[in-house]
Design a protein around this motif. Structure first.
Motif, PDB file in Angstrom:
ATOM      1  N   GLY A  81       0.822  -1.209   0.000  1.00  0.00           N
ATOM      2  CA  GLY A  81       0.000   0.000   0.000  1.00  0.00           C
ATOM      3  C   GLY A  81       0.855   1.257   0.000  1.00  0.00           C
ATOM      4  N   GLY A  82       1.902   1.250   0.832  1.00  0.00           N
ATOM      5  CA  GLY A  82       2.806   2.396   0.882  1.00  0.00           C
ATOM      6  C   GLY A  82       3.569   2.588  -0.421  1.00  0.00           C
ATOM      7  N   PHE A  83       4.076   1.499  -0.986  1.00  0.00           N
ATOM      8  CA  PHE A  83       4.827   1.584  -2.243  1.00  0.00           C
ATOM      9  C   PHE A  83       3.935   2.036  -3.400  1.00  0.00           C
ATOM     10  N   THR A  84       2.667   1.570  -3.387  1.00  0.00           N
ATOM     11  CA  THR A  84       1.752   1.974  -4.460  1.00  0.00           C
ATOM     12  C   THR A  84       1.528   3.479  -4.449  1.00  0.00           C
ATOM     13  N   THR A  85       1.302   4.043  -3.262  1.00  0.00           N
ATOM     14  CA  THR A  85       1.107   5.492  -3.163  1.00  0.00           C
ATOM     15  C   THR A  85       2.375   6.244  -3.587  1.00  0.00           C
ATOM     16  N   ASN A 118       2.807  10.426 -11.309  1.00  0.00           N
ATOM     17  CA  ASN A 118       1.549  11.054 -11.721  1.00  0.00           C
ATOM     18  C   ASN A 118       0.625  10.069 -12.420  1.00  0.00           C
ATOM     19  N   ILE A 119       0.421   8.906 -11.803  1.00  0.00           N
ATOM     20  CA  ILE A 119      -0.439   7.856 -12.355  1.00  0.00           C
ATOM     21  C   ILE A 119      -1.853   8.017 -11.797  1.00  0.00           C
ATOM     22  N   SER A 120      -2.862   7.966 -12.681  1.00  0.00           N
ATOM     23  CA  SER A 120      -4.236   8.226 -12.242  1.00  0.00           C
ATOM     24  C   SER A 120      -5.190   7.056 -12.443  1.00  0.00           C
ATOM     25  N   ASN A 121      -4.713   5.925 -12.986  1.00  0.00           N
ATOM     26  CA  ASN A 121      -5.554   4.723 -13.080  1.00  0.00           C
ATOM     27  C   ASN A 121      -4.650   3.501 -13.159  1.00  0.00           C
ATOM     28  N   TYR A 122      -5.208   2.337 -12.883  1.00  0.00           N
ATOM     29  CA  TYR A 122      -4.350   1.156 -12.785  1.00  0.00           C
ATOM     30  C   TYR A 122      -3.837   0.714 -14.152  1.00  0.00           C
ATOM     31  N   GLY A 123      -4.500   1.145 -15.245  1.00  0.00           N
ATOM     32  CA  GLY A 123      -3.981   0.852 -16.578  1.00  0.00           C
ATOM     33  C   GLY A 123      -2.645   1.527 -16.802  1.00  0.00           C
ATOM     34  N   ASP A 124      -2.540   2.794 -16.385  1.00  0.00           N
ATOM     35  CA  ASP A 124      -1.268   3.515 -16.497  1.00  0.00           C
ATOM     36  C   ASP A 124      -0.195   2.878 -15.613  1.00  0.00           C
ATOM     37  N   LEU A 125      -0.611   2.404 -14.448  1.00  0.00           N
ATOM     38  CA  LEU A 125       0.340   1.751 -13.542  1.00  0.00           C
ATOM     39  C   LEU A 125       0.902   0.482 -14.172  1.00  0.00           C
ATOM     40  N   LEU A 126       0.037  -0.317 -14.800  1.00  0.00           N
ATOM     41  CA  LEU A 126       0.479  -1.549 -15.457  1.00  0.00           C
ATOM     42  C   LEU A 126       1.437  -1.245 -16.606  1.00  0.00           C
ATOM     43  N   ASN A 127       1.110  -0.221 -17.395  1.00  0.00           N
ATOM     44  CA  ASN A 127       1.980   0.157 -18.511  1.00  0.00           C
ATOM     45  C   ASN A 127       3.327   0.667 -18.021  1.00  0.00           C
ATOM     46  N   PHE A 128       3.328   1.258 -16.830  1.00  0.00           N
ATOM     47  CA  PHE A 128       4.573   1.761 -16.249  1.00  0.00           C
ATOM     48  C   PHE A 128       5.466   0.609 -15.774  1.00  0.00           C
ATOM     49  N   LEU A 162       1.757  -8.856  -9.778  1.00  0.00           N
ATOM     50  CA  LEU A 162       1.480  -7.428  -9.611  1.00  0.00           C
ATOM     51  C   LEU A 162       2.095  -6.897  -8.322  1.00  0.00           C
ATOM     52  N   VAL A 163       1.926  -7.642  -7.234  1.00  0.00           N
ATOM     53  CA  VAL A 163       2.478  -7.221  -5.948  1.00  0.00           C
ATOM     54  C   VAL A 163       4.007  -7.188  -5.992  1.00  0.00           C
ATOM     55  N   LEU A 164       4.619  -8.181  -6.608  1.00  0.00           N
ATOM     56  CA  LEU A 164       6.078  -8.202  -6.731  1.00  0.00           C
ATOM     57  C   LEU A 164       6.576  -7.000  -7.535  1.00  0.00           C
ATOM     58  N   ALA A 165       5.849  -6.655  -8.592  1.00  0.00           N
ATOM     59  CA  ALA A 165       6.230  -5.507  -9.420  1.00  0.00           C
ATOM     60  C   ALA A 165       6.141  -4.205  -8.633  1.00  0.00           C
ATOM     61  N   VAL A 166       5.084  -4.074  -7.823  1.00  0.00           N
ATOM     62  CA  VAL A 166       4.919  -2.868  -7.005  1.00  0.00           C
ATOM     63  C   VAL A 166       6.063  -2.751  -5.997  1.00  0.00           C
ATOM     64  N   ILE A 167       6.424  -3.872  -5.364  1.00  0.00           N
ATOM     65  CA  ILE A 167       7.531  -3.853  -4.396  1.00  0.00           C
ATOM     66  C   ILE A 167       8.838  -3.467  -5.094  1.00  0.00           C
ATOM     67  N   TRP A 168       9.089  -4.028  -6.271  1.00  0.00           N
ATOM     68  CA  TRP A 168      10.316  -3.744  -7.012  1.00  0.00           C
ATOM     69  C   TRP A 168      10.422  -2.261  -7.370  1.00  0.00           C
ATOM     70  N   TYR A 169       9.356  -1.718  -7.968  1.00  0.00           N
ATOM     71  CA  TYR A 169       9.387  -0.313  -8.378  1.00  0.00           C
ATOM     72  C   TYR A 169       9.276   0.624  -7.172  1.00  0.00           C
ATOM     73  N   GLY A 170       8.661   0.150  -6.108  1.00  0.00           N
ATOM     74  CA  GLY A 170       8.625   0.942  -4.885  1.00  0.00           C
ATOM     75  C   GLY A 170      10.011   1.113  -4.287  1.00  0.00           C
ATOM     76  N   LEU A 171      10.790   0.021  -4.278  1.00  0.00           N
ATOM     77  CA  LEU A 171      12.168   0.089  -3.775  1.00  0.00           C
ATOM     78  C   LEU A 171      13.024   0.989  -4.666  1.00  0.00           C
ATOM     79  N   LYS A 172      12.797   0.928  -5.988  1.00  0.00           N
ATOM     80  CA  LYS A 172      13.536   1.795  -6.899  1.00  0.00           C
ATOM     81  C   LYS A 172      13.184   3.251  -6.667  1.00  0.00           C
ATOM     82  N   SER A 173      11.910   3.512  -6.369  1.00  0.00           N
ATOM     83  CA  SER A 173      11.476   4.891  -6.110  1.00  0.00           C
ATOM     84  C   SER A 173      12.121   5.431  -4.840  1.00  0.00           C
TER      85      SER A 173
END
Length: 313
Positions: free
Chosen positions: A27-31, A38-48, A298-309
């Motif tokens: 939840g924290g990494f997603t935010t 500047n992502i406003s829908n989950y489609g943009d998040l997936l493409n990212f 999906l969760v693994l991807a969020v954690i990966w990009y969250g750590l990069k952020s």
């Protein structure tokens, strides 16, 4: 809770802690990802996060998973109306459908207003009921292991199941707020852990005759007193309604590519009637773990990009 944690005994508590911790982290990494990019829908998040072809596959999987979750909520709530008030199943589904339409006719604003009232009520009710069970336990028989292989897989699947929808909701909130508070995703997981531990402990005190019913806490609530039973019925309906609201909103937002929000709203709700012939406990026991497995990439991807952020920040 019974399917994922209680049937593993004391180890189920560790599963709940693991699941809640993952929910807080994701939840924290997603935010964090949503705010920084500047992502406003989950489609943009997936493409990212994914290559184009994989993003399309994930999009379809998420869409179907959320739709299944919506159908489960419709069946669960209509079953309560049937068993407790004698309302025919199709009429019960129609009542829930009309309620959701009224809340969501104004879009995300209706969802936020509904949750601002319903969720605090649900938390208070859960604290009251579970505490009552702990103070007044019933004799409990030996319990067997659940269908899930072990407690830690259950914890992971519980987190991915919840965050599959949570990620979608968090990204859609970006449309209304310039910046989503990072603490929101983290705090949600912490609250869920604390409530889960209380519920699991109270459920572990149930005798097998109540534990294996369609809705164990409802059965116990009604056995304690009529008033406690009524309160819990209200609580269950509240829980299912808030989930159904979130599911419906997410699906309608995704369909805005082809339909307007208000045009897709009745279509989405009408489609859930295909779930009517199935039992609530069967859908939860089979489909929820499956959705949990599906949500792992999906969760693994969020954690990966969250750590990069975090590193970039």
């Amino acid at each position: 809770m019974v399917k994922f944690f209680v049937l593993f005994g004391d180890k189920g508590i560790w599963g709940a802690i693991l699941g809640g911790t993952l929910i807080s982290v994701v939840g924290g990494f997603t935010t964090l990802i949503v705010n920084k990019n500047n992502i406003s829908n989950y489609g943009d998040l997936l493409n990212f996060m994914f290559p184009k072809k994989i993003a399309k596959i994930m999009d379809t999987i998420i869409f179907i998973s959320i739709w299944v979750s919506l159908g489960v909520m419709f069946i669960g709530s209509s079953n309560i109306l049937l068993e407790q008030f004698g309302i025919p199943i199709y009429l019960g589904v129609a009542i829930i459908a009309i309620t959701i339409c009224l809340f969501l006719w104004v879009g995300i604003e209706g969802l936020l207003k509904a949750n601002s009232v319903l969720v605090p009520f649900l938390i208070v009710l859960t604290l009251f009921n579970s505490s009552y069970y702990l103070i007044n336990p019933l004799p409990c028989l030996h319990m067997t292991n659940g269908l899930l292989p072990n407690w830690w897989i259950s914890g992971i699947l519980y987190a991915t199941l919840n965050m599959l929808l949570g990620i979608v909701i968090i990204t859609s909130l970006k449309e209304e707020d310039k910046k989503i508070p990072l603490s929101g995703g983290i705090l949600g997981g912490i609250i869920l852990v604390l409530l889960s531990l209380l519920i699991i402990k109270s459920l572990s005190l149930l005798p097998d005759s109540m534990l294996y019913t369609e809705m164990p806490l409802l059965t116990l609530s009604l056995s304690i007193s009529k008033m406690v039973g009524i309160l819990y019925i209200v609580g269950l309906l509240v829980a299912m309604l808030t989930t159904a609201l979130a599911d419906t909103h997410s699906i309608c937002k995704r369909l805005e590519r082809r339909f307007t929000y208000r045009r897709s709203l009745p279509l989405v709700i009408a489609s859930t009637f295909v779930f009517v012939p199935f039992k609530f406990s069967l859908l939860v026991g089979i489909l929820y773990p499956l959705i949990g497995y599906i949500g792992i990439p999906l969760v693994l991807a969020v954690i990966w990009y969250g750590l990069k952020s975090l590193k970039v920040g």
